[in-house]
Design an enzyme around this catalytic site. Sequence first.
Site, PDB file in Angstrom:
ATOM      1  N   PRO A   9       0.794  -1.231   0.000  1.00 35.55           N
ATOM      2  CA  PRO A   9       0.000   0.000   0.000  1.00 35.55           C
ATOM      3  C   PRO A   9       0.829   1.285   0.000  1.00 35.55           C
ATOM      4  O   PRO A   9       1.855   1.365   0.661  1.00 35.55           O
ATOM      5  CB  PRO A   9      -0.823  -0.104   1.289  1.00 35.55           C
ATOM      6  CG  PRO A   9      -0.141  -1.128   2.114  1.00 35.55           C
ATOM      7  CD  PRO A   9       0.514  -2.080   1.162  1.00 35.55           C
ATOM      8  N   ASN A  10       0.327   2.226  -0.786  1.00 41.95           N
ATOM      9  CA  ASN A  10       0.862   3.593  -0.883  1.00 41.95           C
ATOM     10  C   ASN A  10       2.183   3.702  -1.640  1.00 41.95           C
ATOM     11  O   ASN A  10       2.663   4.808  -1.870  1.00 41.95           O
ATOM     12  CB  ASN A  10       0.999   4.238   0.511  1.00 41.95           C
ATOM     13  CG  ASN A  10      -0.359   4.362   1.183  1.00 41.95           C
ATOM     14  OD1 ASN A  10      -1.286   4.893   0.586  1.00 41.95           O
ATOM     15  ND2 ASN A  10      -0.483   3.849   2.388  1.00 41.95           N
ATOM     16  N   ARG A  17       4.101  11.199  -2.114  1.00 42.05           N
ATOM     17  CA  ARG A  17       3.998  10.976  -0.662  1.00 42.05           C
ATOM     18  C   ARG A  17       5.327  11.283   0.027  1.00 42.05           C
ATOM     19  O   ARG A  17       6.378  10.795  -0.367  1.00 42.05           O
ATOM     20  CB  ARG A  17       3.546   9.539  -0.354  1.00 42.05           C
ATOM     21  CG  ARG A  17       4.629   8.491  -0.449  1.00 42.05           C
ATOM     22  CD  ARG A  17       4.155   7.083  -0.190  1.00 42.05           C
ATOM     23  NE  ARG A  17       3.971   6.785   1.215  1.00 42.05           N
ATOM     24  CZ  ARG A  17       4.187   5.579   1.759  1.00 42.05           C
ATOM     25  NH1 ARG A  17       4.568   4.562   0.995  1.00 42.05           N
ATOM     26  NH2 ARG A  17       3.982   5.381   3.030  1.00 42.05           N
ATOM     27  N   TYR A  22      10.700   9.467   1.194  1.00 39.95           N
ATOM     28  CA  TYR A  22      10.736   8.455   0.131  1.00 39.95           C
ATOM     29  C   TYR A  22      11.340   8.947  -1.185  1.00 39.95           C
ATOM     30  O   TYR A  22      11.474   8.166  -2.126  1.00 39.95           O
ATOM     31  CB  TYR A  22       9.317   7.915  -0.111  1.00 39.95           C
ATOM     32  CG  TYR A  22       8.725   7.259   1.122  1.00 39.95           C
ATOM     33  CD1 TYR A  22       9.245   6.058   1.596  1.00 39.95           C
ATOM     34  CD2 TYR A  22       7.672   7.841   1.814  1.00 39.95           C
ATOM     35  CE1 TYR A  22       8.724   5.454   2.735  1.00 39.95           C
ATOM     36  CE2 TYR A  22       7.133   7.247   2.949  1.00 39.95           C
ATOM     37  CZ  TYR A  22       7.672   6.054   3.414  1.00 39.95           C
ATOM     38  OH  TYR A  22       7.158   5.464   4.538  1.00 39.95           O
ATOM     39  N   ASN A  73       8.174  -5.419  -0.713  1.00 37.55           N
ATOM     40  CA  ASN A  73       8.088  -4.270   0.182  1.00 37.55           C
ATOM     41  C   ASN A  73       6.611  -4.189   0.569  1.00 37.55           C
ATOM     42  O   ASN A  73       5.794  -3.650  -0.182  1.00 37.55           O
ATOM     43  CB  ASN A  73       8.534  -2.989  -0.530  1.00 37.55           C
ATOM     44  CG  ASN A  73       8.441  -1.784   0.403  1.00 37.55           C
ATOM     45  OD1 ASN A  73       7.859  -1.871   1.489  1.00 37.55           O
ATOM     46  ND2 ASN A  73       9.004  -0.665  -0.024  1.00 37.55           N
ATOM     47  N   ALA A  76       3.068  -0.569   4.833  1.00 38.43           N
ATOM     48  CA  ALA A  76       2.627  -0.599   6.235  1.00 38.43           C
ATOM     49  C   ALA A  76       2.220  -2.001   6.693  1.00 38.43           C
ATOM     50  O   ALA A  76       2.241  -2.289   7.898  1.00 38.43           O
ATOM     51  CB  ALA A  76       1.470   0.376   6.430  1.00 38.43           C
ATOM     52  N   GLU A  97      13.088  -9.009   1.847  1.00 36.72           N
ATOM     53  CA  GLU A  97      12.301  -7.842   2.269  1.00 36.72           C
ATOM     54  C   GLU A  97      13.065  -6.558   1.937  1.00 36.72           C
ATOM     55  O   GLU A  97      14.271  -6.472   2.185  1.00 36.72           O
ATOM     56  CB  GLU A  97      12.090  -7.948   3.791  1.00 36.72           C
ATOM     57  CG  GLU A  97      11.368  -6.776   4.411  1.00 36.72           C
ATOM     58  CD  GLU A  97      11.278  -6.917   5.938  1.00 36.72           C
ATOM     59  OE1 GLU A  97      11.781  -7.932   6.498  1.00 36.72           O
ATOM     60  OE2 GLU A  97      10.729  -5.995   6.564  1.00 36.72           O
ATOM     61  N   HIS A  99      12.814  -2.140   2.086  1.00 37.13           N
ATOM     62  CA  HIS A  99      12.160  -0.880   2.453  1.00 37.13           C
ATOM     63  C   HIS A  99      12.991   0.278   1.924  1.00 37.13           C
ATOM     64  O   HIS A  99      14.222   0.282   2.096  1.00 37.13           O
ATOM     65  CB  HIS A  99      11.999  -0.743   3.971  1.00 37.13           C
ATOM     66  CG  HIS A  99      11.147  -1.819   4.535  1.00 37.13           C
ATOM     67  ND1 HIS A  99       9.775  -1.818   4.386  1.00 37.13           N
ATOM     68  CD2 HIS A  99      11.468  -2.963   5.177  1.00 37.13           C
ATOM     69  CE1 HIS A  99       9.304  -2.923   4.933  1.00 37.13           C
ATOM     70  NE2 HIS A  99      10.306  -3.633   5.405  1.00 37.13           N
ATOM     71  N   ILE A 100      12.307   1.236   1.319  1.00 37.29           N
ATOM     72  CA  ILE A 100      12.993   2.405   0.768  1.00 37.29           C
ATOM     73  C   ILE A 100      13.621   3.220   1.902  1.00 37.29           C
ATOM     74  O   ILE A 100      14.770   3.638   1.827  1.00 37.29           O
ATOM     75  CB  ILE A 100      11.990   3.242  -0.053  1.00 37.29           C
ATOM     76  CG1 ILE A 100      11.608   2.461  -1.323  1.00 37.29           C
ATOM     77  CG2 ILE A 100      12.570   4.617  -0.415  1.00 37.29           C
ATOM     78  CD1 ILE A 100      10.443   3.037  -2.110  1.00 37.29           C
ATOM     79  N   SER A 101      12.844   3.418   2.969  1.00 34.44           N
ATOM     80  CA  SER A 101      13.336   4.206   4.110  1.00 34.44           C
ATOM     81  C   SER A 101      13.964   3.278   5.157  1.00 34.44           C
ATOM     82  O   SER A 101      13.764   2.057   5.116  1.00 34.44           O
ATOM     83  CB  SER A 101      12.175   4.986   4.740  1.00 34.44           C
ATOM     84  OG  SER A 101      11.252   4.089   5.343  1.00 34.44           O
ATOM     85  N   ARG A 106      13.080   4.825  12.430  1.00 29.97           N
ATOM     86  CA  ARG A 106      11.871   5.662  12.445  1.00 29.97           C
ATOM     87  C   ARG A 106      11.027   5.332  13.696  1.00 29.97           C
ATOM     88  O   ARG A 106      11.571   4.917  14.706  1.00 29.97           O
ATOM     89  CB  ARG A 106      11.108   5.469  11.127  1.00 29.97           C
ATOM     90  CG  ARG A 106      11.918   5.972   9.907  1.00 29.97           C
ATOM     91  CD  ARG A 106      11.179   5.767   8.610  1.00 29.97           C
ATOM     92  NE  ARG A 106       9.953   6.558   8.558  1.00 29.97           N
ATOM     93  CZ  ARG A 106       8.986   6.389   7.635  1.00 29.97           C
ATOM     94  NH1 ARG A 106       9.135   5.468   6.694  1.00 29.97           N
ATOM     95  NH2 ARG A 106       7.905   7.142   7.648  1.00 29.97           N
TER      96      ARG A 106
HETATM   97  C1  DQA Z   1       8.100   1.420   3.698  1.00 35.16           C
HETATM   98  C2  DQA Z   1       8.167   1.705   5.198  1.00 35.16           C
HETATM   99  C3  DQA Z   1       6.832   1.445   5.857  1.00 35.16           C
HETATM  100  O1  DQA Z   1       6.916   1.701   7.261  1.00 35.16           O
HETATM  101  C4  DQA Z   1       5.772   2.348   5.283  1.00 35.16           C
HETATM  102  O2  DQA Z   1       4.513   2.073   5.849  1.00 35.16           O
HETATM  103  C5  DQA Z   1       5.717   2.284   3.787  1.00 35.16           C
HETATM  104  C6  DQA Z   1       6.980   2.222   3.048  1.00 35.16           C
HETATM  105  C7  DQA Z   1       9.409   1.783   2.979  1.00 35.16           C
HETATM  106  O3  DQA Z   1       9.585   1.353   1.842  1.00 35.16           O
HETATM  107  O4  DQA Z   1      10.252   2.501   3.543  1.00 35.16           O
HETATM  108  O5  DQA Z   1       4.654   2.342   3.188  1.00 35.16           O
HETATM  109  O6  DQA Z   1       7.863   0.051   3.498  1.00 35.16           O
END
Ligand code: DQA
Length: 143
Positions: A9-10, A17, A22, A73, A76, A97, A99-101, A106
């Site tokens: 998602p997102n 965003r 990101y 990825n 959330a 797995e 994650h961009i961030s 965090r």
């Molecule tokens: C994310 C980190 C997650 O905490 C967040 O909810 C995302 C993006 C990342 O790629 O850094 O949607 O997965």
Amino acid sequence: MKILVINGPNLNMLGLREPDIYGKKTYKDLCEFIKSSCDELSLECELYQSNHEGAIVDKIQQSYGVFDGLVINPGAYTHTSIAILDAIKAVSIPTVEVHISDVDSRESFRQISYVSYVAKERYIGLGFEGYKKALAFLKEYVG
Ligand code: DQA
């Protein structure tokens, strides 16, 4: 070797965003980056993005016998979804797995990852580059 790359998602909102977290590149840019990384590594890949937990579970289930590796990825859902963890366990496809961030530096709720229980490797906080490292890892791992 066929790899499925799932973004949760997102991630379709990349570019718009929270660009301070990101970056300014879009989901389309990410898809192009992943496709060219796959070409470089001589991997066949399919990209899938969904904002829906059940759709991601369905896609993972349908991957059985079709894909040799999974890069995910989960957005959330990383921090909440036992269903996604169980789907990966059910199909036993080697999973990495991404994650961009840097989720580990965090909020505390982002420091829980259900997918990490089954992931062979994690790349976090490396931006788009994390996806390329995940693909290279799977190429080596699945061999
Ligand atoms: C994310 C980190 C997650 O905490 C967040 O909810 C995302 C993006 C990342 O790629 O850094 O949607 O997965």
